[in-house]
Write an enzyme that holds these catalytic residues in place. Structure first.
Site, mmCIF file in Angstrom:
data_model
loop_
_atom_site.group_PDB
_atom_site.id
_atom_site.type_symbol
_atom_site.label_atom_id
_atom_site.label_comp_id
_atom_site.label_asym_id
_atom_site.label_seq_id
_atom_site.Cartn_x
_atom_site.Cartn_y
_atom_site.Cartn_z
ATOM 1 C CG HIS A 167 -0.702 -3.270 -0.943
ATOM 2 N ND1 HIS A 167 0.005 -2.278 -1.782
ATOM 3 C CD2 HIS A 167 -0.417 -2.941 0.358
ATOM 4 C CE1 HIS A 167 1.301 -3.121 -0.901
ATOM 5 N NE2 HIS A 167 0.915 -2.890 0.755
ATOM 6 C CG ASP A 197 0.517 -1.847 -4.723
ATOM 7 O OD1 ASP A 197 -0.526 -2.134 -4.686
ATOM 8 O OD2 ASP A 197 1.530 -2.617 -3.836
ATOM 9 C CB SER A 287 2.999 -0.827 1.886
ATOM 10 O OG SER A 287 3.530 -2.513 1.736
#
Length: 446
Positions: A167, A197, A287
């Site tokens: 993402h 992911d 992230s």
């Protein structure tokens, strides 16, 4: 009747009594002399008498105790013996108690660990163009920027390879990687997997200066299967896009299953991988960053996507050992560069996403359901039929129509791609097949 009772009159002089009555002796005694008059005595009140007796008893008791204590201490030496016994008893208790000690030193200083790991951490900036609806019902394109983190995991003959979250790089038009020394270069996507992911991006080595090459390093990967709840954890990442920062905590739990909601569709799905839970702060921008152990080994890939706004002290990371094979597969894919929109190729189908919810309810694989095959298109020529489900393209997992369109941005018309499809069988099951499709011209919607 004679009075049968005698009464005491304090105002009268005591004399002989007869028949219970008191008489006077004419003021003379038995010897004929006038007797001496006795002094009058008042009767003491009972309460006063009791109090006096109590005080007298207390004084006597105290004197007795003091005398006994003096004799016992000075003569019989009782006090000395008792004191010695008490001291000996206390010493015995103290000598039997001990503290468990270790030569290991527990410290919260992780600066040396961070110093070794930081050269392998990069910041990633994603520049993308999104269509935004205006007040008049039309749409306009708007450029947006998002920040994330990556971990340098390897290099080949021509590229430096960085792992991050899918993402973080999704929908990108331009990716920029900033190294520990502050220098920035553009990067391209190597491979992605939306289900887990995870993504790998590549930076051309010839675009990295010699000074930067000396300032960076490849991360050391640990074994996340050996983790224990309570051991230290250090999260490093580009928190809030401000640059690299460090937070510390512990491993709070293992094998966590987390549900996430798509903000666009409202669909709730459960994570495909069991996650590491930590109380080390993981914020937007973290992230794709590293969760490392006390030895500086990467044990997880942080994901702020899985952190709720309503909770504190709960962050998640993808266990590195669970995705190591996937990462290696993505590293070995061909580096992708985007093709101009007018030159992009098409498979030749119409389709719809098979979400996790539909997959569970209808017992269908997640991917893109082919609702129509374009006559004369690449899919028809490859033997694809209505009802099959596309689950991959050139080794990259496809879980939705958006995933497929994202991947097709890197292929031009005339390019050859390998699709992984699930073909329905008569018994209601699906059989996996691979087909090679030559992409045709992309049709423009009217």
């Amino acid at each position: 009747m004679d009075n049968q009772y005698s009464y005491y009159n304090p105002n009268e002089t005591e004399g002989n009594t007869s028949n219970g009555t008191t008489f006077y002796n004419n003021g003379q005694g038995d010897d004929g002399k006038t007797p001496k008059k006795k002094k009058e005595h008042k009767k003491m009140p009972k309460a006063v008498a009791v109090t006096g007796l109590a005080l007298m008893f207390g004084v006597v008791s105290s004197a007795t105790f003091l005398t006994t204590n003096y004799v016992g201490t000075k003569v019989l030496k009782l006090g000395t013996t008792q004191k010695s016994t008490s001291t000996t008893s206390t010493s015995a208790v103290t000598s039997n108690a001990s503290l468990t000690k270790t030569s290991s030193v527990v410290t919260s200083d992780v600066s040396s660990v961070v110093e070794n790991v930081m050269p392998s951490i990069v910041s990633i900036t994603n520049m993308s163009v999104q269509e935004v609806q205006n007040y008049f019902g039309g749409t306009s394109k708007q450029e947006s920027e998002s920040a994330g983190t990556g971990i340098i995991i390897s290099q080949n003959d021509s590229e430096l390879l960085v792992v991050t979250n899918n993402h973080v790089v999704a929908g990108s038009d331009t990716l920029t990687v900033t190294f520990a020394d502050g220098n920035s270069v553009e990067a391209n996507i190597k491979g992605t997997d939306s289900e887990y992911d995870v993504a790998v991006v590549a930076v051309p080595l010839d675009s990295i200066s010699e000074d930067t090459k000396k300032a960076i390093s490849v991360a050391t990967l640990g074994d996340s299967t050996e983790l224990k709840v309570g051991e230290p954890a250090i999260a490093i990442g580009n928190a809030l896009g401000y640059g690299q920062s460090v937070t510390t905590g512990v491993i709070s739990a293992l094998n966590r299953s987390v549900s996430e909601t798509d903000q666009t569709t409202g669909e709730t799905t459960e994570s495909s991988v069991k996650l590491i839970q930590t109380d080390a702060a993981i914020n937007p921008g973290n992230s794709g960053g590293a969760l490392v152990n006390a030895s500086g080994e990467v044990i997880g890939i942080n994901s702020s996507k899985l952190v709720g706004d309503s909770v504190e002290g709960v962050g998640y990371a993808i266990p590195i050992s669970d995705v190591s094979d996937l990462i290696e597969n993505l590293m070995n894919q061909e580096t992708k560069t985007k093709v101009a929109e007018a030159d992009q190729g098409a498979i030749g189908i119409k389709g719809m996403s098979v979400s996790t919810e539909y997959s569970q309810q209808l017992n269908m694989p997640e991917g893109v359901y082919v609702s129509e095959v374009t006559k004369g298109g690449g899919a028809e020529k490859a033997g694809m039929t209505r009802g099959c489900i596309i689950t991959g393209i050139n080794g990259t997992t496809v879980s939705s129509k958006d995933d497929l369109q994202e991947q097709l941005q890197y292929y031009a018309k005339g390019d050859e791609v390998e699709l992984t499809i699930q073909v329905p069988q008569s018994n209601g099951e699906y059989q996996e097949q691979s087909v090679t499709v030559i992409l045709g011209a992309k049709q423009t919607s009217k």
